[in-house]
Design an enzyme around this catalytic site. Sequence first.
Site, PDB file in Angstrom:
ATOM      1  N   TYR A 150      45.756  37.130  81.690  1.00 24.18           N
ATOM      2  CA  TYR A 150      45.468  36.724  80.421  1.00 24.18           C
ATOM      3  C   TYR A 150      45.172  35.299  80.541  1.00 24.18           C
ATOM      4  CZ  TYR A 150      48.861  40.460  79.034  1.00 24.18           C
ATOM      5  OH  TYR A 150      49.342  41.625  78.984  1.00 24.18           O
ATOM      6  N   TYR A 198      54.857  45.503  71.759  1.00 19.29           N
ATOM      7  CA  TYR A 198      53.821  45.341  72.853  1.00 19.29           C
ATOM      8  C   TYR A 198      54.406  46.431  73.895  1.00 19.29           C
ATOM      9  CZ  TYR A 198      52.176  44.119  77.261  1.00 19.29           C
ATOM     10  OH  TYR A 198      51.621  44.089  78.726  1.00 19.29           O
ATOM     11  N   ASP A 236      61.391  51.668  73.977  1.00 21.03           N
ATOM     12  CA  ASP A 236      60.790  51.020  74.866  1.00 21.03           C
ATOM     13  C   ASP A 236      61.670  49.806  75.314  1.00 21.03           C
ATOM     14  OD1 ASP A 236      59.428  49.402  76.721  1.00 21.03           O
ATOM     15  OD2 ASP A 236      57.628  49.276  75.810  1.00 21.03           O
ATOM     16  N   LYS A 272      60.845  46.259  84.285  1.00 21.33           N
ATOM     17  CA  LYS A 272      61.108  44.883  84.442  1.00 21.33           C
ATOM     18  C   LYS A 272      62.467  44.480  85.188  1.00 21.33           C
ATOM     19  CE  LYS A 272      58.008  42.602  81.609  1.00 21.33           C
ATOM     20  NZ  LYS A 272      57.629  43.424  80.621  1.00 21.33           N
TER      21      LYS A 272
END
Length: 416
Positions: free
Chosen positions: A15, A143, A237, A266
């Site tokens: 990014y 996201y 999610d 994560k």
Amino acid sequence: MSWLETGWRHVWLPYAQMQTAPLPLPAVRTEGSRIHLEDGRVLIDGIASWWTACHGYNHPHIVAAVAEQLGRMPHVMFGGLGHEPAYRLATRLAALMPGSLNRVFFTDSGSVAVEVAIKIAVQSRLNRGERGRTKILAFTGGYHGDTLGTMAICDPEEGMHSMFSGLLPEQPVVPLPRDPASIAGFESFLEQHHKTLAAIIVEPLVQGAGGMVLHEPEVLRRLSKAADHYGLTLIFDEIFTGFGRTGTMFAYERAGVTPDIVTLSKALTGGTCPLAATIATDELFEAFLSGSPMTALMHGPTFMANPLGCAAANASLDLFETEPRLEQVAAISAQLKRELEPYRTLPGVRDVRVLGAIGVVELERIENPAALRQALVKQGVWIRPFRNILYLTPAFTVSPEELSTLTQAIGTVLAA
Ligand SMILES: *Cc1c(COP(=O)(O)O)cnc(C)c1O
């Protein structure tokens, strides 16, 4: 020339506009909530490396488990060979999940875990002879990853849907049903289009990468009711929210609803190795059972269920059992509220919000994120401004003093 400057000509950062991106800080060592830089500076980490390192860095229990596994068997393929770390982890994850969420598919990143969730939702219907249900209903501000399939279910702007049109599959994205107008829009969308839908996907309680935007548990109950009513697969999610981040082990607990699929990554390995899991109900799993290879789930990453990742994840789950993580999250939450709330009245501050071990100061705008980051590093902290927010997602083992240093650093740069 140092490795950083030499390598800078060859790496491509995430990014980042590489023409203007500043040289990264050279990190050489971590411990607890601290990152050591090559020049000897030590930063207190406010982000826990994209909220993965929930037990702090280098927790000795995880380090020992991974080292032991590394010496014995770093990796074997998951096709045809079974290994204890993965089979034990699958058993433990299924035991943590409610209802019939019993079947675990391991992958190596969050995006891929979501891809697998999409495939399960769609193929389970095809296997049952139900055609035409290939769409996934997602929400603005959401996201779910960077791969093409997941970009299509991200926020249309962030997922660059118009720029990549023709490449991305087209998926419906609507506002989260959180107020009368969006509830009406959501309901009328479902009424008109439910026959094309396989699933609804949402990040429960907090849209993380979309700017740490919170919603009430009631929203999840509304989604669950709609999914039941129209027979849609409900995907939560929990890649950001899973493992205590919002104050309960999983975010859905606060809503008292059970999804059909949960995605995790994560903090799954305590931030040690890449690993992800897609957990589906027995009912979904059974839709893949038949006498034909054609109904099998067609997915299988090379490094699926990597034993090092699984050993780390098992050790991480041990720590949730033996150390008071959720109590630590509650204490962090109270301290974040106490110490960030006063910033609400500072000029340029639009909102302050806290949920579990997530603290957010939202600004009108951030003019120069690079300069702001530098000012924060001068304060001895690692906090990465993003969009128009400054956020803290520290390790749950962060000390009250370290956390105060983090919140004070935010106050200092806001005042300046
Ligand atoms: C980070 C994240 C992903 C993507 O995970 P990667 O491992 O970066 O592919 C998906 N969903 C949510 C909610 C996330 O926070």
